[in-house]
Structures are given as C-alpha cells and as structure tokens.
Design an enzyme around this catalytic site. Structure first.
Site, PDB file in Angstrom:
ATOM      1  N   LYS A   1       1.377  -7.413  -7.347  1.00  0.00           N
ATOM      2  CA  LYS A   1       1.806  -6.656  -6.054  1.00  0.00           C
ATOM      3  C   LYS A   1       3.212  -6.965  -5.584  1.00  0.00           C
ATOM      4  O   LYS A   1       3.908  -7.720  -6.007  1.00  0.00           O
ATOM      5  CB  LYS A   1       0.721  -7.427  -5.014  1.00  0.00           C
ATOM      6  CG  LYS A   1      -0.686  -7.317  -5.363  1.00  0.00           C
ATOM      7  CD  LYS A   1      -1.449  -7.592  -4.213  1.00  0.00           C
ATOM      8  CE  LYS A   1      -1.229  -6.742  -3.004  1.00  0.00           C
ATOM      9  NZ  LYS A   1      -1.768  -5.409  -3.289  1.00  0.00           N
TER      10      LYS A   1
ATOM     11  N   HIS B   1     -10.710   7.375  -0.875  1.00  0.00           N
ATOM     12  CA  HIS B   1      -9.559   7.004  -1.775  1.00  0.00           C
ATOM     13  C   HIS B   1      -9.539   5.485  -2.102  1.00  0.00           C
ATOM     14  O   HIS B   1      -8.764   5.212  -2.790  1.00  0.00           O
ATOM     15  CB  HIS B   1      -8.187   7.619  -1.003  1.00  0.00           C
ATOM     16  CG  HIS B   1      -7.806   6.454  -0.033  1.00  0.00           C
ATOM     17  ND1 HIS B   1      -8.394   5.979   0.880  1.00  0.00           N
ATOM     18  CD2 HIS B   1      -6.272   6.145   0.018  1.00  0.00           C
ATOM     19  CE1 HIS B   1      -7.446   5.066   1.807  1.00  0.00           C
ATOM     20  NE2 HIS B   1      -6.301   5.102   1.027  1.00  0.00           N
ATOM     21  N   GLY B   2     -10.434   4.788  -1.198  1.00  0.00           N
ATOM     22  CA  GLY B   2     -10.460   3.137  -1.775  1.00  0.00           C
ATOM     23  C   GLY B   2     -11.302   2.591  -0.823  1.00  0.00           C
ATOM     24  O   GLY B   2     -12.483   3.109  -0.204  1.00  0.00           O
TER      25      GLY B   2
ATOM     26  N   MET C   1      -8.087  -6.072  -3.560  1.00  0.00           N
ATOM     27  CA  MET C   1      -7.853  -7.166  -4.567  1.00  0.00           C
ATOM     28  C   MET C   1      -8.985  -7.974  -4.798  1.00  0.00           C
ATOM     29  O   MET C   1      -9.577  -8.410  -4.011  1.00  0.00           O
ATOM     30  CB  MET C   1      -6.587  -7.830  -4.037  1.00  0.00           C
ATOM     31  CG  MET C   1      -5.967  -8.702  -4.945  1.00  0.00           C
ATOM     32  SD  MET C   1      -4.514  -9.439  -4.211  1.00  0.00           S
ATOM     33  CE  MET C   1      -5.245 -10.122  -2.963  1.00  0.00           C
TER      34      MET C   1
ATOM     35  N   ASP D   1       4.460   8.434   2.783  1.00  0.00           N
ATOM     36  CA  ASP D   1       4.231   8.032   1.393  1.00  0.00           C
ATOM     37  C   ASP D   1       3.474   9.154   0.564  1.00  0.00           C
ATOM     38  O   ASP D   1       2.379   9.267   0.369  1.00  0.00           O
ATOM     39  CB  ASP D   1       3.614   6.744   0.843  1.00  0.00           C
ATOM     40  CG  ASP D   1       3.925   6.299  -0.564  1.00  0.00           C
ATOM     41  OD1 ASP D   1       4.760   6.873  -0.966  1.00  0.00           O
ATOM     42  OD2 ASP D   1       3.498   5.092  -0.788  1.00  0.00           O
TER      43      ASP D   1
END
Lengths: 477, 139
Positions: free
Chosen positions: A476, A400-401, A377, A95
C-alpha cells in the site's frame, strides 16, 4: 431501511421525487437490510442531489457499497441525455479512471516461497506513497501519445502483451481523448508519476483463487482455482487530479452561464454539447488513458519481477481484465424501448456489461464482461460477470468495492497499524506500507463486508459471481 | 505544530474533513494549509527555504480553494514539503510565503496524498471575532 425509501424489488429501494426540492427523477438504491444500517444521511442527500441535475435519465443510482463522498456519492451512477444532459467532474471525481485490474499467473501458493520476500520485492520495485517517482523518463511528446492511446501506447512501447488492450474496458483507451485539453500543470504532475501506485486505498495485492462458482465463465476469463493472481488498484495520479481541479473552475463558471441551479458546488457542470462540457470530456478521457497506461506500466513491473523471481514466462501472466471506477462515458442504452446515446457517469462504480454487447471483445460475448471487485485489506475479492439485468436496471453498472463504513479518524482511534499487520500476518497475509496509519485507515473492520456487498449485487442480478479470491499479501502507498 | 484548538477533525466516511477556526483571515488560510499538509506529511518538517506564490480570485471561498489547490501543485511538482505558510492579502487576491524543505523519502514518507480540495460545503463563516470554515480533502 430508512423511512424515506420504499421497496421496489429484491434489495432494490426507491427514493421518491420530492425528497429534496427539484429532483427530476427518483433515487434507486441497491442495498440489503444489514447494509442499510450503515447508510449515512450524507450519502442519501448526495443521491438525491444527483437527481436534480439536468437531463438525467431513469434514476440516480446507488450501488450497495454507497457511501458519503462529495458531489456524487461514492457508488453513484447516473446517465444523461445527449440533448439536455450535463457532464460534471463531481460525477467522476479527482482520481479520473481510478480502477482495478487482475493478472493471472500459473503459480500455486507453494511456488511463492517466502511471502515476506516477494511482497518486500514488490514494495521495492513498484513506487508507492507520497512523493514516489517513476523510473520511466517520459518526454513531452511521449506523454501526448500516452494521453491519446493509454494502455495501447504502453504495450506498443514494450510494456505489455498484445492481448492486454483487448482485456481492458474501452480497449485500454478512450478515443475521445484530447491531449491538448490537458493543462501544462497537469502534464508537469503526470510526467514523473506514470507507473506509480499512489496512496490511500490504492494497493497491489497477491491473491489466490480460492473458489470458482461459475466454471464456464472462469475458463473463458482465464482463472483457475488454486492459482496465484495479482490485483492492482490505482488511477491517474496527479495528472488526473489536476485535470479535475482545472475544469472544476471552468465548469463553475459554465454552471452560471447556462443558468443551472445546483444543490452542491462540487456538482458544477455544463451541457454535454457546450464548449466547456466538450473540453472537460476530452481532458477527462486523456486522464483516463493516463490511468490505463499507469496500470499497464505497473503490470509490466510485476510480470518482470515474477519472471526473475519464479522463472515464470512473461507471456504466462495474461491480463484477466481492467475496469474503470471513476469515469464518464458515451454509451448506447435502451431507454423507453429505443436505443439512445447517453453519457453515463460512474463514481465508485463498475461497468457490468452483459452478454452480446458489441463493446466487448468476442471472447466475452457469451459470458458478459469480467467485473473485478476488490475486498478490503485482508478480506475476499471477487471476479463476477456483467448481466442483462444490469443493462436493464442500472445502465450496465454494479458496485466497485466493499465501501467504507468508518471514517479514517475513527479507524485510527479504533485500531493500530502494527496490530492490524500482526493480526493479518497470523492469517498468512503480509502487509507492507510506509506507515502504521496507512494500514489502520484501511483495516478490514473499517469497511462493509465484501461478502455482503457481493451477495446483494449477485442476488439483485447486477452481476454474477464467477470466482472468489483470498489475499496473500498486499503493498500500500 | 498543529494547534488542536484551531484545526478540528470532523468525521467523513471516505475523505478527510476539517473545521478551521481562526481569529483572522490570514490565520484561517495558514491553518487550512497546515491542516492539508499534516495529511500529506505528518512527520517532522524543518524550514530550510521559502517559495512565494500569488493567487488572484474575487470571492473569499474561491481564493481559499485556489490557494490550497496551488499549494498541492507546487508541493508535488517541486517536491517541497511545506512546514508553514504566511499569507498577505492584496487587492486582487493574496501573496503567500511557503516555508519548508525538499522532500526526502526517509523523513517525509508515510502520509496520504491529497487528490484535491472539494468545493462541497466550502464556505467561510464569520462569528464575532472568529472566522471558520469546513474543508473536505479527497484522499
């Protein structure tokens, strides 16, 4: 912390050369003791594998959200020299330019009315999930322009504000893109999908700015406490996936041709200056531009919906910033005291350029660039600023997260989607997704604590906290 | 339907990892496709039409990777939900018959897109009469 590592600073660990054969540099991992409890052997191995690649400079870096992927670890960063370095799709991922952007609004939570209603309307308006198609009818020549100009193409076509491009990394498009290097197969996948969210961990979330820690930077970035904002996380869709697939085959042959020995086939690569390496770079950059255009089209959908739903003007919803998570880019960095042009691979990592960098628009020259880090989430997301320390230590990179801690298999065993939705609803967070499994797999407990990951990057100096945002509702795929 | 004896879910933090066990190369390839499409389209699937694809590759692992990658492409661009595949090997690679039906959102949504098939750790093993492989699907 695992025995193989030695401490070299606050939250900073070294994985020595020799951990596996043929390492050219050591590994450098940013992690707290509590985060190290979930560090997988597979991720350590991948960190070491990257250190074996030709032309790697400094270290093979792992950010605090590191986890086991394929090729590079997720949360992996590596810079390669122009003369001896390589480029690898395994350091970018399928991706290409999966990334995240944040849009401000002047709305307060009370202005939203029914959260179910607005989340339902977003879910209806923004195509999500497997098989979804965009309302956009792209011609072949429009796709060429899009691949060359990314967000700039979308804004020129009327899908944004003039300032949107300056609020994107690279100005919303990589100038090195070569649309001609994108295969017919990739084009076929890309034409119907521009303006779609995808599935997996991709999302569109409404949030409220719950806390400002750096008032000055928040003012420059354009966020106000108590205001509603929108975060969009998605990438280059099937077009990017196909570019990676196409070039993996080409670069596998190149790996043999150039006599490069690899510990993992997914790290197949070619010298940066080789025809194969240059061809992948041009195609990858075009796919990165597709991702910027994709996020821009979704931004347009959100602004248009908010205009009709709340009467707020399109112009009053500026883009805070847009960052890429999966990309390889040419950047200037100081190496051994001299300025060098290097190719930085970030896979599941964010650029975090500090103050004064010429690549940043003037508005961010004093603050450093905005760094947007989504939580899992139902948990907090953060807006941070890039730092000098990141420039010195990690080629201007940060996390990044939150980073996964449990597999999807474990997630589905441990929780049910309906129960997760109900629990989040009790907290006032509305979730819409096409299936319960999609929710279960992304349940908050399947991720590391975003608060802890952010604490590490803040204390290690890789980025500086500006604001914290709490979720109100999420769609989502 | 997926046979739990032949497609095993293995832990992987970020992606989907499967071990495929089969008693022939044809079955191994068919089950690998089945494992992938179970991620994409976990619900019902009725065979209504067929498509044929041809893949050329020399090494068995390359052939498997090219085959799965091509299936992803065909399924996405032709909006075709694959229920099952029948594989026949040839001198230059394989010919596969894809049996399935057109994608319908109401019936087929809810799965996870597979972004790609990783080459990491992809190897086909033969033990006695059985063949096996492990595959990581990026989702």
């Amino acid at each position: 912390m695992q025995k193989a590592f030695s401490s070299v600073g606050l939250h900073e660990w070294d994985l020595p050369v020799g951990y596996i054969p043929d390492m050219r540099v050591s590994g450098r991992l940013f992690l707290s003791e509590s985060l190290s409890e979930s560090l997988e052997d597979g991720a350590i191995r991948q960190l070491a594998n990257v250190a074996t690649l030709p032309g790697i400079i400094g270290h093979s870096f792992g950010m605090p959200d590191i986890h086991w992927g394929y090729g590079f670890p997720i949360g992996g960063v590596a810079a390669f020299s122009e003369e001896e370095g390589i480029i690898s799709p395994g350091g970018v991922g399928f991706d290409i330019n999966c990334g995240v952007r944040m849009i401000a609004t002047p709305l307060k939570v009370s202005d939203l009315g029914s959260r179910e209603d607005i989340i339902g309307r977003l879910y209806k308006n923004v195509p999500t999930g497997v098989g979804s198609k965009s309302a956009l009818q792209l011609s072949g020549s429009a796709l060429d322009d899009l691949l060359a100009l990314g967000s700039k193409w979308a804004v020129t076509e009327g899908y944004g504000l003039a300032d949107d491009c300056t609020r994107c990394e690279e100005g919303g498009y990589m100038k090195e893109a070569v649309p001609g290097n994108v295969s017919e197969k990739a084009r076929k996948r890309g034409i119907p999908q521009c303006g779609t969210l995808g599935s997996g961990n991709h999302f569109l979330e409404l949030q409220v700015v719950s806390e400002i820690q750096d008032q000055e930077a928040a003012k420059v970035f354009g966020v106000e406490e108590g205001n509603v904002c929108c975060m969009i996380h998605c990438g280059s869709r099937g077009l990017g996936h196909q570019v990676c697939t196409d070039h993996l085959k080409i670069l596998e042959k190149a790996t043999q041709k150039y006599g490069i020995s690899l510990p993992d086939r997914q790290l197949s690569c070619a010298p940066l200056t080789s025809p194969e390496g240059e061809k992948y770079f041009g195609a990858m950059a075009a796919a990165a531009n597709y991702a910027w255009a994709n996020r821009q089209i979704i931004t347009h959908q959100v602004r248009t919906l908010f205009e009709s739903a709340f009467g707020v003007s399109y112009n009053e919803m500026p883009l805070i910033y847009d960052v890429a998570h999966n990309v390889a880019k040419w950047e200037m960095h100081t190496v051994d005291g001299s300025d060098k042009r290097v190719c930085v691979h970030r896979k599941g990592a964010t650029r975090a350029f500090g103050p004064g960098r010429s690549e940043l628009p003037e508005v961010f020259h004093k603050t450093g660039q905005p760094v947007i880090i989504p939580g899992s989430m139902g948990t907090a997301s953060y807006l941070l600023a890039g730092t000098e320390t990141a420039m010195e230590k990690t080629f201007g990179s940060t996390c990044h997260g939150a980073g996964r801690v449990s597999s999807r298999k474990e997630a589905k065993k441990a929780v049910r989607g309906a129960a997760v939705s109900a629990e989040l609803k009790k907290q006032g967070i509305i979730v819409r997704a096409p299936s319960g499994d999609a929710i279960a797999e992304e349940a908050p407990e399947m991720y590391k604590s975003s608060d802890e990951v952010i604490r590490v990057v803040h204390e290690a100096g890789l980025s500086r906290i500006v604001a914290r945002m709490m979720p109100l509702g999420v769609i989502k795929g | 339907m997926v046979n739990p004896m032949s497609i095993e879910e293995l832990p992987h933090t970020a992606d989907v990892r499967r071990r495929i066990l089969a008693d022939s190369r044809e079955e191994l390839f068919s089950l690998a496709a089945q494992a992938m499409f179970a991620v994409l389209y976990p619900g019902e699937c009725d065979v209504r039409s067929e498509k044929i694809i041809t893949i050329d590759a020399e090494e068995p692992e390359d052939l498997l990777w090219e085959y799965l990658s091509e299936l992803l492409f065909v399924s996405e661009v032709e909006s075709f939900v694959v229920c099952e595949t029948v594989v026949r090997f040839t001198n230059s690679g394989l010919v596969a018959t894809l049996r399935g039906e057109p994608f319908e959102r109401e019936r087929h949504e809810g799965g996870r897109e597979v972004k790609g098939v990783s080459l990491s750790g992809l190897s086909i093993q033969t033990t006695g009469d059985m063949m096996s492989c492990e595959i990581i699907f990026d989702i």
